[in-house]
Design an enzyme around this catalytic site. Structure first.
Site, PDB file in Angstrom:
ATOM      1  N   GLY A 133       0.824  -1.207   0.000  1.00  0.00           N
ATOM      2  CA  GLY A 133       0.000   0.000   0.000  1.00  0.00           C
ATOM      3  C   GLY A 133       0.858   1.256   0.000  1.00  0.00           C
ATOM      4  N   ALA A 137       7.318   4.817   5.131  1.00  0.00           N
ATOM      5  CA  ALA A 137       7.646   4.445   6.515  1.00  0.00           C
ATOM      6  C   ALA A 137       7.846   5.675   7.397  1.00  0.00           C
ATOM      7  CB  ALA A 137       8.899   3.568   6.521  1.00  0.00           C
ATOM      8  N   LYS A 188       4.864  -1.279  -9.034  1.00  0.00           N
ATOM      9  CA  LYS A 188       4.884   0.155  -8.674  1.00  0.00           C
ATOM     10  C   LYS A 188       6.315   0.689  -8.523  1.00  0.00           C
ATOM     11  CE  LYS A 188       6.165   1.182  -4.389  1.00  0.00           C
ATOM     12  NZ  LYS A 188       7.200   1.471  -3.748  1.00  0.00           N
ATOM     13  N   ASP A 241      -0.529   3.387  -4.073  1.00  0.00           N
ATOM     14  CA  ASP A 241       0.928   3.274  -3.946  1.00  0.00           C
ATOM     15  C   ASP A 241       1.641   3.787  -5.204  1.00  0.00           C
ATOM     16  OD1 ASP A 241       3.239   2.640  -2.609  1.00  0.00           O
ATOM     17  OD2 ASP A 241       3.138   0.487  -3.012  1.00  0.00           O
ATOM     18  N   SER A 251      10.286   8.537  -2.061  1.00  0.00           N
ATOM     19  CA  SER A 251      10.444   7.174  -2.586  1.00  0.00           C
ATOM     20  C   SER A 251      11.856   6.995  -3.137  1.00  0.00           C
ATOM     21  CB  SER A 251       9.418   6.896  -3.693  1.00  0.00           C
ATOM     22  OG  SER A 251       9.885   5.859  -4.542  1.00  0.00           O
ATOM     23  N   ARG A 252      12.528   5.942  -2.656  1.00  0.00           N
ATOM     24  CA  ARG A 252      13.901   5.679  -3.110  1.00  0.00           C
ATOM     25  C   ARG A 252      13.922   5.317  -4.591  1.00  0.00           C
ATOM     26  NH1 ARG A 252      14.170   1.675   1.921  1.00  0.00           N
ATOM     27  NH2 ARG A 252      12.130   1.332   0.995  1.00  0.00           N
ATOM     28  N   ASN A 253      12.911   4.556  -5.025  1.00  0.00           N
ATOM     29  CA  ASN A 253      12.878   4.161  -6.440  1.00  0.00           C
ATOM     30  C   ASN A 253      12.662   5.369  -7.342  1.00  0.00           C
ATOM     31  OD1 ASN A 253      13.077   1.115  -6.493  1.00  0.00           O
ATOM     32  ND2 ASN A 253      11.499   1.426  -4.952  1.00  0.00           N
TER      33      ASN A 253
END
Ligand SMILES: NC(=O)C1=CN([C@@H]2O[C@H](COP(=O)(O)OP(=O)(O)OC[C@H]3O[C@@H](n4cnc5c(N)ncnc54)[C@H](O)[C@@H]3O)[C@@H](O)[C@H]2O)C=CC1
Ligand SMILES: O=C(CO)COP(=O)(O)O
Length: 322
Positions: A133, A137, A188, A241, A251-253
């Site tokens: 989802g 964090a 995602k 998400d 978001s790291r990606n």
């Protein structure tokens, strides 16, 4: 109220999940690999490596002895996907027969191309509950509003995991589409990278969100072809998400994509940052090829990140496929 819930992996997601479930259980036992993390949590209530400014709730206790998880009613696996097999292999001989395993890793096993629930089933013989989802964090750890989709073939497991996660601030959507929920989390990450590339190369917003539209439709096609349900993509694990990770720099990606879009080279291994989506690009490309599936988003991301093609040239090809 549960008595004994465990979390394995005391990184960002493990700490965040512990904070989420701690109001529905007497104790959360959080397994950390490193003794200094255990000491930091037990002595100061801070996981100083990840969230130095967030005091964790009093009923979160850390351990670095997996054997202490023997009485766990539910175990959340908050680990990189690359170690889920090795860790569940160890857990198999420790946990009780009615212990429920919940996977939160958004990845796919590199060589076997298996989903995490398949890996867990192979190692432990158990049907895992999968969770995915819009779960940044750094927000969850502060116990702010959030949500997740969960899925499992075993209805009793699903109900229990829904109970332990549900709070006035945390919404849970339960389903039986394990494949759909898992693949949403996996795909995602690749979408977040593709949108990051577009942002990094400063393509105009109309173009970026035009390809995003195509990407969303492709996600439904991919999930269906892999055996999941199209509608699952409309849930928290899909739309929620995908939007979160594609548009936020946290978001790291997404950040990885931005760097490639700007043609900035970093030493990803040395950075120590977990980029789940990078391996997934290769795996998804192979899965598409093996199943005769055309996916312009996967091709674009593969071209830039793996083949090193100039993002502008790769985007023009992506655009032609719209
Ligand atoms: N960070 C986030 O916002 C979210 C992450 N996830 C997923 O959760 C998974 C974990 O991500 P993060 O917690 O962010 O990564 P992280 O890098 O912050 O934490 C991973 C933790 O696993 C530990 N670890 C690695 N190998 C281990 C082993 N063999 N035994 C025990 N512990 C081990 C590391 O020491 C580290 O503390 C990923 O698949 C990610 O996609 C899912 C939702 C949100
Ligand atoms: O899955 C996530 C949020 O839901 C975290 O995304 P990243 O792994 O890209 O940071």
């Amino acid at each position: 109220m549960f008595s004994n819930i465990s979390v394995v992996g005391a990184g960002a997601m493990g700490t965040a999940i512990s904070q989420t479930i701690c109001e529905n259980t007497k104790q959360v036992l959080l397994y950390a690999k490193r003794a200094e993390v255990v000491n930091s949590i037990n002595k100061t209530h801070f996981n100083k490596d990840y969230f130095p400014n967030i005091r964790l709730e009093d009923n979160i206790i850390a351990t670095n002895d997996l054997n202490e998880l023997k009485n766990a009613e539910i175990i959340f696996l908050t680990l990189p996907s690359s170690v889920i097999r090795e860790v569940t292999r160890k857990l198999k001989d420790i946990i009780s027969s009615d212990c429920i395993l919940v996977n939160t890793a958004k990845g796919i096993e590199k060589n076997s191309k298996k989903r995490m629930s398949e890996v867990i089933q192979e190692e432990t013989g158990k049907s895992a509950v999968v969770l995915s989802g819009p779960n940044i964090a750094a927000e969850m750890v502060e116990r702010t509003f959030s949500s997740a989709s969960i899925a499992c073939e075993n209805k009793e497991y699903l109900d229990k995991v829904e109970q332990v996660l549900s709070t006035p601030k945390f919404k849970v959507s339960a389903s039986n589409d394990v494949i759909g929920v898992e693949y949403c989390g996996v795909i995602k990450n690749v979408i977040a990278i593709s949108q990051g590339i577009c942002e990094g190369m400063k393509i105009n917003d109309n173009a970026r969100f035009s390809v995003f539209t195509k990407t969303f439709a492709e996600t439904k096609d991919l999930i269906e072809k892999f055996g999941g349900k199209r509608d699952t993509v409309d849930d928290y694990c899909g739309f929620g998400d995908i939007i979160t990770a594609s548009t936020l720099n946290v978001s790291r990606n997404h950040t990885l994509g931005v760097l490639y879009g700007q043609k900035i080279v970093i030493d990803e291994k040395a950075s120590g940052v977990l980029f789940e989506g990078k391996n997934t690009i290769i795996t998804l490309k192979e899965l598409c090829k093996n199943n005769n599936i055309d996916c312009a988003t996967v091709d674009f991301t593969y071209d830039v990140i793996i083949n090193g093609i100039n993002p502008k040239r790769a985007f023009e090809e992506f655009w032609e496929k719209l």
